[in-house]
Scaffold this motif. Structure first.
Motif, PDB file in Angstrom:
ATOM      1  N   GLU A  88       0.307   2.511  17.205  1.00  0.00           N
ATOM      2  CA  GLU A  88       0.985   1.329  16.668  1.00  0.00           C
ATOM      3  C   GLU A  88      -0.038   0.304  16.188  1.00  0.00           C
ATOM      4  N   GLU A  89      -1.103   0.120  16.968  1.00  0.00           N
ATOM      5  CA  GLU A  89      -2.163  -0.804  16.571  1.00  0.00           C
ATOM      6  C   GLU A  89      -2.827  -0.324  15.291  1.00  0.00           C
ATOM      7  N   ARG A  90      -3.055   0.993  15.216  1.00  0.00           N
ATOM      8  CA  ARG A  90      -3.710   1.555  14.035  1.00  0.00           C
ATOM      9  C   ARG A  90      -2.850   1.379  12.781  1.00  0.00           C
ATOM     10  N   GLN A  91      -1.547   1.524  12.908  1.00  0.00           N
ATOM     11  CA  GLN A  91      -0.664   1.357  11.759  1.00  0.00           C
ATOM     12  C   GLN A  91      -0.689  -0.081  11.241  1.00  0.00           C
ATOM     13  N   LYS A  92      -0.808  -1.050  12.143  1.00  0.00           N
ATOM     14  CA  LYS A  92      -0.899  -2.451  11.730  1.00  0.00           C
ATOM     15  C   LYS A  92      -2.202  -2.688  10.962  1.00  0.00           C
ATOM     16  N   ILE A  93      -3.290  -2.126  11.485  1.00  0.00           N
ATOM     17  CA  ILE A  93      -4.580  -2.268  10.808  1.00  0.00           C
ATOM     18  C   ILE A  93      -4.540  -1.607   9.439  1.00  0.00           C
ATOM     19  N   GLN A  94      -3.916  -0.438   9.366  1.00  0.00           N
ATOM     20  CA  GLN A  94      -3.850   0.283   8.100  1.00  0.00           C
ATOM     21  C   GLN A  94      -3.040  -0.487   7.062  1.00  0.00           C
ATOM     22  N   ALA A  95      -1.994  -1.151   7.497  1.00  0.00           N
ATOM     23  CA  ALA A  95      -1.186  -1.952   6.564  1.00  0.00           C
ATOM     24  C   ALA A  95      -2.033  -3.067   5.958  1.00  0.00           C
ATOM     25  N   GLU A  96      -2.908  -3.669   6.770  1.00  0.00           N
ATOM     26  CA  GLU A  96      -3.807  -4.710   6.276  1.00  0.00           C
ATOM     27  C   GLU A  96      -4.820  -4.124   5.305  1.00  0.00           C
ATOM     28  N   GLU A  97      -5.343  -2.940   5.629  1.00  0.00           N
ATOM     29  CA  GLU A  97      -6.311  -2.281   4.751  1.00  0.00           C
ATOM     30  C   GLU A  97      -5.677  -1.915   3.420  1.00  0.00           C
ATOM     31  N   ARG A  98      -4.429  -1.453   3.468  1.00  0.00           N
ATOM     32  CA  ARG A  98      -3.714  -1.074   2.247  1.00  0.00           C
ATOM     33  C   ARG A  98      -3.542  -2.293   1.333  1.00  0.00           C
ATOM     34  N   ALA A  99      -3.158  -3.415   1.952  1.00  0.00           N
ATOM     35  CA  ALA A  99      -2.955  -4.632   1.167  1.00  0.00           C
ATOM     36  C   ALA A  99      -4.262  -5.116   0.549  1.00  0.00           C
ATOM     37  N   GLU A 100      -5.332  -5.025   1.313  1.00  0.00           N
ATOM     38  CA  GLU A 100      -6.638  -5.477   0.820  1.00  0.00           C
ATOM     39  C   GLU A 100      -7.168  -4.560  -0.280  1.00  0.00           C
ATOM     40  N   ALA A 101      -6.922  -3.255  -0.171  1.00  0.00           N
ATOM     41  CA  ALA A 101      -7.434  -2.298  -1.156  1.00  0.00           C
ATOM     42  C   ALA A 101      -6.666  -2.368  -2.473  1.00  0.00           C
ATOM     43  N   GLY A 102      -5.395  -2.745  -2.424  1.00  0.00           N
ATOM     44  CA  GLY A 102      -4.607  -2.863  -3.638  1.00  0.00           C
ATOM     45  C   GLY A 102      -4.501  -1.546  -4.390  1.00  0.00           C
ATOM     46  N   SER A 103      -4.832  -1.577  -5.677  1.00  0.00           N
ATOM     47  CA  SER A 103      -4.722  -0.382  -6.513  1.00  0.00           C
ATOM     48  C   SER A 103      -5.755   0.683  -6.161  1.00  0.00           C
ATOM     49  N   GLU A 104      -6.759   0.313  -5.374  1.00  0.00           N
ATOM     50  CA  GLU A 104      -7.789   1.267  -4.964  1.00  0.00           C
ATOM     51  C   GLU A 104      -7.330   2.157  -3.804  1.00  0.00           C
TER      52      GLU A 104
END
Length: 200
Positions: A88-104
């Motif tokens: 669950e913690e990892r999924q929250k971190i991944q959501a932040e990474e996804r938002a930061e990476a954007g189209s990348e």
């Protein structure tokens, strides 16, 4: 995992993001060289289980998603609560990474990825482990010893050997017991020393 079809093909390599926590790996006795692939398509958070159906391996210098090497390697493993919490913690971190990476961001469907969504190279996972190991003062221990520790702890808790074998995916129960016998040598030595004192 279930519900998604993996195609074995080249996978791009970039710097790794957060790696799975060592204690979470201990719980299931996972391997490093053929790191199991976690996909969001069959969320273990919903079922409380993890289906081991694919592995990430380096083949001819490239990362590929393959099937496990033996029939018993494909298995369903119940997840303890602390593993579910870590996911669950990892999924929250991944959501932040996804938002930061954007189209990348590359949507591979994996849970443990680099900061751009790509698979983590098993070699980078090992580098992360070595750093944690050094900080803990456990430099004599190999990554595979985590798997052996899982076997020993489960058997010490009284879990039947055939159940332990299914959890860690050993090909035969003899492999499970050989691991335990090796890990328990020190305890056997202590026991025999105590016996020697009693009969001396």
């Amino acid at each position: 995992m279930a519900g998604r079809r993996a195609v074995a093909g080249p996978v791009s390599r970039r710097r790794s993001g957060p790696a799975p926590r060592p204690h979470a790996r201990t719980a299931g006795g996972r391997r490093a060289g053929g790191t199991e692939v976690r996909r969001r398509a069959a969320p273990p958070l919903d079922t409380g289980t993890l289906r081991v159906e694919q592995t990430l391996q380096r083949v001819a210098g490239e990362l590929r998603i393959n099937v496990p090497k033996t029939r018993r390697s494909k298995r369903v493993v119940p997840l303890p609560d602390f593993c579910i919490t870590a996911l669950e913690e990892r999924q929250k971190i991944q959501a932040e990474e996804r938002a930061e990476a954007g189209s990348e961001w590359e949507d591979t469907g994996l849970i443990f990825t680099t900061s751009s969504g790509r698979p983590i190279d098993p070699r980078n996972l090992l580098r992360h482990f070595y750093a944690v190991r050094k900080r803990a003062g456990l430099e004599a221990y190999r990554f595979h010893d985590i798997r052996h520790t899982a076997v020993s702890l489960l058997l010490d808790l009284g879990v039947p050997p055939h159940v332990v074998r299914e959890i860690v995916g050993h090909s035969a129960i003899e492999v499970t017991m050989d691991v335990y016998a090796h890990a328990s040598l020190e305890e056997k030595t202590k026991a025999l020393k105590r016996l020697g004192k009693e009969i001396a």
